[in-house]
Design an enzyme around this catalytic site. Structure first.
Site, PDB file in Angstrom:
ATOM      1  N   TYR B 106       0.853  -1.106   0.066  1.00 56.58           N
ATOM      2  CA  TYR B 106      -0.075   0.078  -0.047  1.00 56.58           C
ATOM      3  C   TYR B 106       0.984   1.322   0.194  1.00 56.58           C
ATOM      4  CZ  TYR B 106      -4.066  -2.673   1.691  1.00 56.58           C
ATOM      5  OH  TYR B 106      -5.245  -3.365   1.674  1.00 56.58           O
ATOM      6  N   TYR B 145      -0.444  -9.793   1.520  1.00 55.86           N
ATOM      7  CA  TYR B 145       0.758  -9.303   2.501  1.00 55.86           C
ATOM      8  C   TYR B 145       0.312  -9.711   3.936  1.00 55.86           C
ATOM      9  CZ  TYR B 145      -3.197  -5.970   3.682  1.00 55.86           C
ATOM     10  OH  TYR B 145      -4.185  -5.300   4.068  1.00 55.86           O
ATOM     11  N   ARG B 155      -2.744 -11.908   4.943  1.00 57.05           N
ATOM     12  CA  ARG B 155      -4.018 -11.361   4.378  1.00 57.05           C
ATOM     13  C   ARG B 155      -4.227 -11.775   2.864  1.00 57.05           C
ATOM     14  NH1 ARG B 155      -7.041  -7.538   5.871  1.00 57.05           N
ATOM     15  NH2 ARG B 155      -8.601  -9.119   5.412  1.00 57.05           N
ATOM     16  N   HIS B 158      -7.402  -8.658  -1.617  1.00 54.27           N
ATOM     17  CA  HIS B 158      -8.518  -8.209  -1.182  1.00 54.27           C
ATOM     18  C   HIS B 158      -8.566  -6.714  -1.423  1.00 54.27           C
ATOM     19  CE1 HIS B 158      -6.592  -7.436   2.536  1.00 54.27           C
ATOM     20  NE2 HIS B 158      -7.038  -6.123   2.563  1.00 54.27           N
ATOM     21  N   HIS B 160     -10.780  -2.977  -0.480  1.00 62.70           N
ATOM     22  CA  HIS B 160     -11.671  -2.426   0.359  1.00 62.70           C
ATOM     23  C   HIS B 160     -12.565  -1.373  -0.076  1.00 62.70           C
ATOM     24  CE1 HIS B 160      -8.819  -3.288   3.884  1.00 62.70           C
ATOM     25  NE2 HIS B 160      -7.905  -3.089   3.155  1.00 62.70           N
TER      26      HIS B 160
END
Lengths: 191, 235
Positions: B106, B145, B155, B158, B160
């Site tokens: 990110y 990640y 994780r 995905h 958000h």
């Protein structure tokens, strides 16, 4: 059809989605009517630990008690300089801060609503948003309000931000700490 | 609109084993039931201009320019509809999206992994639903990640979603997963929904009927925001 499952906002909500939205005192280049105030404080979890990198959103009527929303019968008169909604994030010490207007009172089903600001909290570890409402009054103990009245009497005072100063440059500065768990825990509503 | 409290059985647990923050950040006192008044039935609407919600292609860097190169990764097209519990479309809903790049990174100061950033990928944007509540955007498939402080938890890929419906009661935030990912089996959040049908509503459906673009895999996810139209009282 059943509502989709809510999930935590996680640690990586973009700062670009937040920064600037903590100030509700101007909208469309117009200054909001009414008394401009600040509300700031900390978001704390169990043990008084700061809850960093979390998101708070607020929703409130304007200084005249009108919501910027078609369900409000007076919404055509809503203040064009007031967005009604804001968003802030907490820093490494758990501090947040909003600039907004003191919400106006309005009448609903024949009863006067205590001026208030709705808050929702999104954070890592919070799988479903936490919602509460802050109230504003000179003498909290005498307030009657259909939402506040649902809160156990002993903890109602916890929903009133503290006016830091009534005079000078600090006039209109309110302080409020959200305590997610333990101690003087903030009352939250079923959602 | 009528808003009932979320049914716990179709939602994530509030407290999740091996996820310590879910124990220290949720209230110990019971949540308080309150009437729903004008203040809860209204909410932020009509903010699309200020928030800059419009057509969205996350697969290209957001900087405008003569050449907008594609981000590295598997190109995907994501589409679906936003409705209420009656299936009525919610048009003009702002949808905020954010995700990791194809390496699982990110753009955020809290991301402490050493996976590379992609100069052509910001992983964030806002769109607006159409007249039938429909939406579509391009992106690249996010990578997995690690949650570094956990010591074990990866994780799964995905995306958000944060959606502004019509009121304060239907304001909605979630994460949507990809079908068939091995890491889905161990994810603490996805598996905190116990009913399988409800859990599946957090997973994209691979859409084999459309190609989206020449080389984009299509994924569908519809969202149901809380809220029923009020039925008139019986005479």
């Amino acid at each position: 059809m059943l509502p989709s499952p809510f999930c935590t906002i996680g640690p990586y909500f973009p700062y670009d989605f937040v920064d600037g939205l903590e100030d509700l005192t101007h909208f469309n280049g117009i200054a909001a009517q009414g008394r401009h105030i600040s509300i700031s404080g900390r978001l704390l979890e169990q043990g008084g630990k700061p809850t960093r990198n979390s998101i708070l959103e607020i929703w409130q009527p304007d200084a005249n008690g009108i919501f910027r929303h078609p369900l409000d019968p007076c919404h055509a008169q809503a203040d064009p300089g007031f967005r009604g909604w804001g968003r802030a994030r907490t820093d490494a010490q758990g501090n947040y801060g909003f600039r907004t207007v003191l919400p106006g009172s309005y009448s609903e089903n024949g009863c006067a609503r205590c001026p208030h600001i709705n808050v929702m909290i999104l954070a890592i570890g919070v799988t479903r948003r936490l919602v509460t409402t802050l109230f504003f009054a000179d003498s909290p103990e005498s307030v009657r309000d259909p939402v506040l009245d649902c809160v156990p009497e002993a903890s109602r005072a916890r929903l009133f931000p503290r006016l830091v100063s009534t005079s000078g440059a600090a006039a209109g500065e309110y302080h409020f700490d959200f305590i997610l768990r333990g101690g003087e825990e903030t009352p939250f509503f079923l959602d | 609109m009528d808003y009932q409290p979320y049914d716990d059985k179709t939602q994530l647990d509030r407290q999740i084993e091996r996820y310590p923050l879910s124990f220290t950040r949720n209230p110990s006192a019971p949540l308080i039931q309150r009437p729903l008044t004008l203040t809860e039935r209204t909410g932020p609407v009509g903010l699309e201009r200020e928030l800059g919600a419009g057509p969205l292609d996350l697969s290209r860097a957001c900087v405008e320019g003569p050449s907008r190169p594609r981000a590295v990764g598997q190109l995907i097209s994501v589409f679906g509809r936003v409705t209420d519990e009656d299936g009525s479309p919610i048009p003009n809903a702002i949808v905020e999206l954010w995700q990791a790049n194809s390496a699982g990174r990110y753009i955020h100061e809290m991301d402490k992994t050493d996976s590379p950033l992609d100069p052509n990928f910001t992983g964030q944007g806002r769109l607006l639903t159409g007249p039938e509540g429909e939406f579509q955007f391009y992106s690249v498939k996010p990578g997995a990640y690690p949650v570094l402080e956990s010591g074990w938890w990866w994780r799964p890929p995905h995306i958000h979603f944060s959606i502004f419906g019509v009121s304060w009661m239907d304001r909605y935030v979630t994460q949507i997963f990809f079908p068939g990912e091995p890491l889905n089996e161990t994810d603490l959040l996805l598996n905190a929904v116990h009913e399988r049908d409800a859990r599946n509503r957090l997973i994209f459906e691979y859409d084999s009927t459309s190609m989206g673009a020449v080389n984009a895999i299509s994924y569908r996810r519809d969202f149901v925001l809380r809220g029923h139209r009020q039925t008139p009282a019986l005479e």
